[in-house]
Design an enzyme around this catalytic site. Structure first.
Site, mmCIF file in Angstrom:
data_model
loop_
_atom_site.group_PDB
_atom_site.id
_atom_site.type_symbol
_atom_site.label_atom_id
_atom_site.label_comp_id
_atom_site.label_asym_id
_atom_site.label_seq_id
_atom_site.Cartn_x
_atom_site.Cartn_y
_atom_site.Cartn_z
ATOM 1 N N ASP A 70 0.620 4.588 9.989
ATOM 2 C CA ASP A 70 0.603 3.170 9.606
ATOM 3 C C ASP A 70 0.696 3.063 8.085
ATOM 4 O O ASP A 70 0.324 4.000 7.377
ATOM 5 C CB ASP A 70 -0.719 2.515 10.040
ATOM 6 C CG ASP A 70 -0.716 2.107 11.511
ATOM 7 O OD1 ASP A 70 0.322 2.243 12.181
ATOM 8 O OD2 ASP A 70 -1.777 1.655 11.982
ATOM 9 N N ARG B 45 9.304 2.659 11.278
ATOM 10 C CA ARG B 45 8.922 1.318 11.756
ATOM 11 C C ARG B 45 9.051 0.342 10.597
ATOM 12 O O ARG B 45 8.499 0.568 9.522
ATOM 13 C CB ARG B 45 7.474 1.333 12.238
ATOM 14 C CG ARG B 45 6.950 -0.052 12.626
ATOM 15 C CD ARG B 45 5.429 -0.074 12.781
ATOM 16 N NE ARG B 45 4.969 0.850 13.779
ATOM 17 C CZ ARG B 45 3.703 1.316 13.824
ATOM 18 N NH1 ARG B 45 2.819 0.955 12.910
ATOM 19 N NH2 ARG B 45 3.340 2.143 14.772
HETATM 20 C C1 LIG Z 1 4.023 -2.629 16.222
HETATM 21 C C2 LIG Z 1 3.553 -3.178 14.917
HETATM 22 C C3 LIG Z 1 2.995 -2.324 13.988
HETATM 23 C C4 LIG Z 1 2.610 -2.799 12.737
HETATM 24 N N1 LIG Z 1 2.159 -1.924 11.788
HETATM 25 C C5 LIG Z 1 1.882 -2.386 10.544
HETATM 26 C C6 LIG Z 1 1.565 -1.497 9.485
HETATM 27 O O1 LIG Z 1 1.494 -0.280 9.634
HETATM 28 N N2 LIG Z 1 1.302 -2.044 8.266
HETATM 29 C C7 LIG Z 1 1.366 -3.400 8.025
HETATM 30 O O2 LIG Z 1 1.159 -3.844 6.895
HETATM 31 N N3 LIG Z 1 1.647 -4.256 9.031
HETATM 32 C C8 LIG Z 1 1.901 -3.791 10.259
HETATM 33 N N4 LIG Z 1 2.229 -4.674 11.259
HETATM 34 C C9 LIG Z 1 2.013 -6.136 11.049
HETATM 35 C C10 LIG Z 1 3.213 -6.789 10.415
HETATM 36 O O3 LIG Z 1 3.370 -6.354 9.092
HETATM 37 C C11 LIG Z 1 3.069 -8.321 10.417
HETATM 38 O O4 LIG Z 1 1.931 -8.643 9.685
HETATM 39 C C12 LIG Z 1 2.962 -8.933 11.787
HETATM 40 O O5 LIG Z 1 3.763 -8.291 12.721
HETATM 41 C C13 LIG Z 1 3.388 -10.401 11.740
HETATM 42 O O6 LIG Z 1 4.718 -10.512 11.302
HETATM 43 P P1 LIG Z 1 5.921 -10.936 12.274
HETATM 44 O O7 LIG Z 1 7.109 -10.136 11.893
HETATM 45 O O8 LIG Z 1 5.497 -10.785 13.667
HETATM 46 O O9 LIG Z 1 6.248 -12.429 11.916
HETATM 47 P P2 LIG Z 1 5.494 -13.678 11.264
HETATM 48 O O10 LIG Z 1 6.209 -14.006 10.003
HETATM 49 O O11 LIG Z 1 3.996 -13.496 11.231
HETATM 50 O O12 LIG Z 1 5.811 -14.768 12.332
HETATM 51 C C14 LIG Z 1 7.137 -15.209 12.539
HETATM 52 C C15 LIG Z 1 7.273 -15.853 13.896
HETATM 53 O O13 LIG Z 1 6.958 -14.913 14.923
HETATM 54 C C16 LIG Z 1 6.314 -15.575 16.016
HETATM 55 N N5 LIG Z 1 4.916 -15.107 16.121
HETATM 56 C C17 LIG Z 1 4.236 -14.393 15.203
HETATM 57 N N6 LIG Z 1 2.969 -14.174 15.627
HETATM 58 C C18 LIG Z 1 2.847 -14.775 16.820
HETATM 59 C C19 LIG Z 1 1.785 -14.918 17.752
HETATM 60 N N7 LIG Z 1 0.553 -14.421 17.521
HETATM 61 N N8 LIG Z 1 2.035 -15.582 18.900
HETATM 62 C C20 LIG Z 1 3.261 -16.116 19.131
HETATM 63 N N9 LIG Z 1 4.303 -16.023 18.275
HETATM 64 C C21 LIG Z 1 4.102 -15.364 17.141
HETATM 65 C C22 LIG Z 1 6.301 -17.048 15.654
HETATM 66 O O14 LIG Z 1 7.481 -17.619 16.148
HETATM 67 C C23 LIG Z 1 6.320 -16.996 14.127
HETATM 68 O O15 LIG Z 1 6.804 -18.187 13.547
HETATM 69 C C24 LIG Z 1 2.694 -4.198 12.478
HETATM 70 C C25 LIG Z 1 3.250 -5.059 13.416
HETATM 71 C C26 LIG Z 1 3.696 -4.569 14.608
HETATM 72 C C27 LIG Z 1 4.329 -5.519 15.578
#
Ligand SMILES: Cc1cc2nc3c(=O)[nH]c(=O)nc-3n(C[C@H](O)[C@H](O)[C@H](O)COP(=O)(O)OP(=O)(O)OC[C@H]3O[C@@H](n4cnc5c(N)ncnc54)[C@H](O)[C@@H]3O)c2cc1C
Length: 309
Positions: A135, A185
């Site tokens: 991560d 990732r």
């Molecule tokens: C598998 C995985 C591993 C990750 N590992 C890391 C890591 O190692 N380090 C790190 O800093 N971050 C990590 N993250 C978190 C990531 O950086 C984001 O903070 C998180 O995924 C939210 O960003 P987003 O791309 O989903 O979109 P966002 O900009 O948060 O959301 C965009 C759109 O996505 C949809 N959406 C988002 N959340 C929801 C919800 N809860 N319910 C319904 N719709 C939703 C909505 O339509 C929203 O408008 C990880 C995420 C994933 C999925």
């Protein structure tokens, strides 16, 4: 607008103490974390794998400054990996590891301890028949994490990396890591970061995400597209076809409990979809980052806290 205050709150020890008295059974916690034990994590894995999904498991914990605590985390991963192998789940389930949970912040030799502990987990993962992804935490750890990744990949080239589109450096990091066999990732980034190193506007983060997708999908590695954002999923799918990539030469990743119907829809369409399952008692930091992304859940969270059910 609420993202930054919630992330600031996430650093308050007082709030942490209060919130951490909530049982894991509280519904706001269980919507993101299936349980505290290895058995809970394996049961959740089994359900998702039965539904055609893949899994990556994170034993919750971060920022430890206690060597014994780091050792306990390594032991928890080894127990988990042995269990996944015994139950025949290892081909479908890997593990995600935060280096700050296994010693990166130890005062004297944190970098070295984290490297050795990560090596230990990589060895256990290989014996079980699966892989590890490191991560990525806040930007102060990026150089140390990528240097540990380079060391690990000498012996375990299958080790996955995470890059965060919100950091200005990430497009260049994507270019450096888009080589054959390199599992990367791509996420947006969950930490509060200063303007100097990170894009602050969502639109700029999204633009960076798309530029990075182009580099990774157009490169030779194995991109792991971690987002719930419908626009990013759609753009990634179009870019994958434009670069002639077939499903299985990249994968989508989403967090446990977030957009489960979309996870199933993508899998039913033939895509590889991996769900990130966090488990354990140290869910505080993880929960706060999820609340920062979806402040609509804040009222629900405060009510759970008051009723402490
Ligand atoms: C598998 C995985 C591993 C990750 N590992 C890391 C890591 O190692 N380090 C790190 O800093 N971050 C990590 N993250 C978190 C990531 O950086 C984001 O903070 C998180 O995924 C939210 O960003 P987003 O791309 O989903 O979109 P966002 O900009 O948060 O959301 C965009 C759109 O996505 C949809 N959406 C988002 N959340 C929801 C919800 N809860 N319910 C319904 N719709 C939703 C909505 O339509 C929203 O408008 C990880 C995420 C994933 C999925």
């Amino acid at each position: 607008m609420l993202r930054q205050p919630i992330l600031l709150l996430a650093r308050s020890q007082g709030v942490k103490k209060l919130v951490s008295t909530m049982p894991v059974s509280s519904s706001i916690v269980t919507s993101y974390v299936p349980g505290e034990t290895t058995a809970d994590a394996v049961a959740a894995t089994s359900d998702l794998v039965d539904g055609g999904l893949r899994v990556t498991l994170d034993y919750l914990g971060e920022d430890t400054t206690d060597a014994a605590h780091a050792d306990a985390t390594v032991a928890a991963y080894k127990e988990l990996l042995a269990d996944l192998a015994t139950k025949g789940l290892a081909p479908h389930a890997e593990v995600s590891v935060k280096l700050s949970a296994i010693g990166q912040f130890l005062p004297d030799n944190g970098h070295k301890v984290a490297l050795e502990n990560a090596r230990d987990i990589c060895r256990a993962a290989r014996n079980a028949g699966t892989t590890v992804t490191l991560d990525m935490e806040d930007h102060t750890t990026t150089d140390s994490t990528l240097s540990i990744l380079r060391e690990l990949r000498k012996d375990f080239p299958e080790t996955g990396a995470v890059l965060q589109a919100m950091l200005r450096r990430t497009e260049a990091d994507c270019r450096a890591l888009a080589y054959e066999g390199s599992r990367v990732r791509l996420c947006k980034g969950a930490y509060m970061e200063p303007e100097k190193v990170a894009f602050q506007d969502r639109i700029d983060v999204d633009r960076s995400y798309v530029r990075c997708l182009k580099v990774l999908l157009g490169g030779q590695g194995y991109p792991m597209i971690a987002t719930h954002d419908p626009r990013m999923v759609q753009i990634a799918s179009s870019l994958a076809s434009r670069f002639g990539r077939r499903p299985g030469t990249y994968e989508f990743q989403m967090l446990y409990g977030i957009r489960p119907e979309e996870q199933k829809r993508l899998a039913a369409a033939g895509e590889t979809v991996r769900v990130y399952i966090p488990y354990g008692t140290e869910w505080y930091g993880y929960l706060m980052r999820r609340l920062a992304e979806k402040p609509q859940n804040l009222g629900f969270f405060v009510r759970s806290l008051v009723s402490k059910k």
